[in-house]
Design an enzyme around this catalytic site. Structure first.
Site, PDB file in Angstrom:
ATOM      1  N   LYS A  67     -19.717 -14.488   5.160  1.00  0.00           N
ATOM      2  CA  LYS A  67     -21.114 -14.097   5.343  1.00  0.00           C
ATOM      3  C   LYS A  67     -21.827 -13.752   4.043  1.00  0.00           C
ATOM      4  CE  LYS A  67     -20.483 -12.211  10.020  1.00  0.00           C
ATOM      5  NZ  LYS A  67     -20.655 -11.014  10.867  1.00  0.00           N
ATOM      6  N   GLY A  75      -8.485  -7.510   0.138  1.00  0.00           N
ATOM      7  CA  GLY A  75      -8.789  -8.317   1.313  1.00  0.00           C
ATOM      8  C   GLY A  75      -8.101  -9.665   1.305  1.00  0.00           C
ATOM      9  N   GLY A 102     -12.993  -3.519   1.016  1.00  0.00           N
ATOM     10  CA  GLY A 102     -14.324  -2.942   1.184  1.00  0.00           C
ATOM     11  C   GLY A 102     -14.722  -2.040   0.035  1.00  0.00           C
ATOM     12  N   ARG A 125       0.826  -1.216   0.000  1.00  0.00           N
ATOM     13  CA  ARG A 125       0.000   0.000   0.000  1.00  0.00           C
ATOM     14  C   ARG A 125       0.861   1.266   0.000  1.00  0.00           C
ATOM     15  NH1 ARG A 125      -5.285  -1.305   3.859  1.00  0.00           N
ATOM     16  NH2 ARG A 125      -6.341  -2.604   2.308  1.00  0.00           N
TER      17      ARG A 125
END
Length: 422
Positions: free
Chosen positions: A227, A379, A402, A60
């Site tokens: 999820k 992620g 995200g 990053r």
């Protein structure tokens, strides 16, 4: 009267393309004169640190270098803002593990120019060092989340930061989906000063938006993770625009439960069974669910293992699903290898714990073998493909999990929309 399916699809794609064009038509740091000016740049330096405060993955940071160097090479100076973790407004002295000081050290090593570090964000040290900054130099402010004004978007906090810069640059794709102070309140507080995006944000949005709006077909999406509820909107949107959507990870067990199967001790969302059923109904033959499951009777690689058909995990004996099984691997690999565009977000199983990394590894290898335009959505997917040594063999690995998810949902980013149009 039933609507014509082709007409409905065309309408959906037209809407997606409109959103994409509105995002892409933004000025970048290359479009503004930075000579003799101070550029307030929001980056995403939320890097992993070990117990000794050493950076374990600096991607990053390196991804932000082109935007920073563009300013320095053209005679400007850069004030960098970022978050790291979730210190929730604590004092840096009390919670040093969230300090950006190690990032300043790494930036100095990479840039080979003066890189100063302010011990606060809007306090006396930040004000003094920003005022004294010379052209060709860099100042990194302390973690913005140490200040409660960041989360709240406090006007006074934003005004202090805004006063430090002549130009605002957003190069923090990982937080573009957020509306925190440094992402929205600060550029708004800068009034008529130039507000642009950095090269990383430009690149990330281009890859993801092009994949959605103008995919080469077959277009295959792979969605994993724990999820269903976290990715319901992503799955629904992808079913509208993809040729196939492959499901893996723990979310697959909620689908098994919805189909009346047994899932043992597997991680499921019992309150999302109706949701899973609606996706199955809507997805038709586009939605592919696992055929089998690799199970274990304990959460460790040395546990007892067995492969069972999907929805047939024993309810006795402590069995739970940890990965897709070999039949699923073969089916998914076959679909992926024929794809021309692939978007992947979420692992197929517990990839950190062999042998339950087999499904995720096979998916990664199939993506590489396909030769497709391949977008890895940040992620855990990004972590997995790097761990397997395949990151340089795909088209693009996103820095924002995200944010990439919300782009795949088709959401708008306020933090990007407020930037200056070309």
């Amino acid at each position: 009267m039933w609507r014509d399916v082709a007409a409905e699809h065309a309408e959906i794609m037209s809407d997606v393309k409109t959103k994409v064009l509105s995002i892409m038509a933004k000025k970048t740091i290359a479009d503004v004169d930075v000579s003799g000016k101070s550029v307030l740049m929001r980056c995403d330096f939320n890097v992993p640190l070990d117990d000794a405060q050493q950076i374990t993955d600096d991607r990053r940071i390196t991804e932000a270098l082109p935007s920073i160097k563009s300013v320095l090479d053209r005679g400007g100076r850069v004030i960098l803002m970022s978050h790291l973790g979730r210190p929730e407004g604590k004092d840096p002295a009390e919670d040093a593990k969230y300090s950006l000081k190690p990032v300043a050290t790494r930036l100095h090593e990479l840039l080979r120019c003066p890189v100063h570090f302010a011990s606060d964000t809007v306090g006396d040290d930040a004000k003094a060092k920003s005022a004294a900054l010379k052209n060709g130099e860099v100042l990194l402010l302390e973690n913005v989340r140490f200040n409660k004004g960041e989360k709240k978007g406090d006007p006074e906090y934003a005004a202090v930061l805004a006063a430090m810069g002549d130009i605002y640059c957003n190069d923090a794709f990982g937080t573009c989906h957020r509306t925190e102070g440094s992402m929205v309140a600060v550029p708004n507080a800068m009034g008529n000063k130039p507000k642009v995006c950095g090269f990383l944000v430009e690149k990330e949005i281009k890859f993801l938006s092009d994949a959605i709006a103008n995919p080469q077909r077959p277009f295959v999406a792979i969605v994993g993770g724990a999820k269903v509820s976290d990715k319901i909107n992503v799955i629904q949107n992808l079913l509208n625009i993809c040729d196939k959507v492959l499901i893996g990870g723990a979310m697959a067990y909620t689908f098994s439960l919805a189909k009346g199967g047994s899932v043992g001790r597997s991680r499921v969302e019992k309150d999302k069974v109706d949701l899973a059923n609606s996706l199955i109904a809507d997805g038709g033959d586009k939605l592919l669910l696992p055929l089998d499951t690799h199970c274990g009777d304990d959460f460790k690689g040395t546990c007892n293992k067995q492969v069972v058909k999907a929805g047939q995990i024993p309810n006795e004996g402590g069995w739970e699903g940890f990965d897709i099984g070999p039949a699923t691997i073969a089916k998914y690999a076959d679909v992926i290898k024929s794809a021309k565009t692939v978007v992947w977000n979420g692992p197929m199983g517990v990839f950190e714990m062999p042998p339950f990394d087999a499904g995720t590894r096979a998916v990664a290898e199939a993506i590489v073998a396909s030769g497709s335009v391949s977008i890895i959505g940040g992620g855990d997917s990004a972590a997995a493909i790097q761990e397997f040594g395949l990151a340089d063999k795909v088209t693009h690995v996103s820095t924002g999990g995200g944010a990439s998810l919300e782009m795949l949902e088709g959401k708008k980013f306020v933090a990007v929309e407020l930037l200056d149009d070309k």
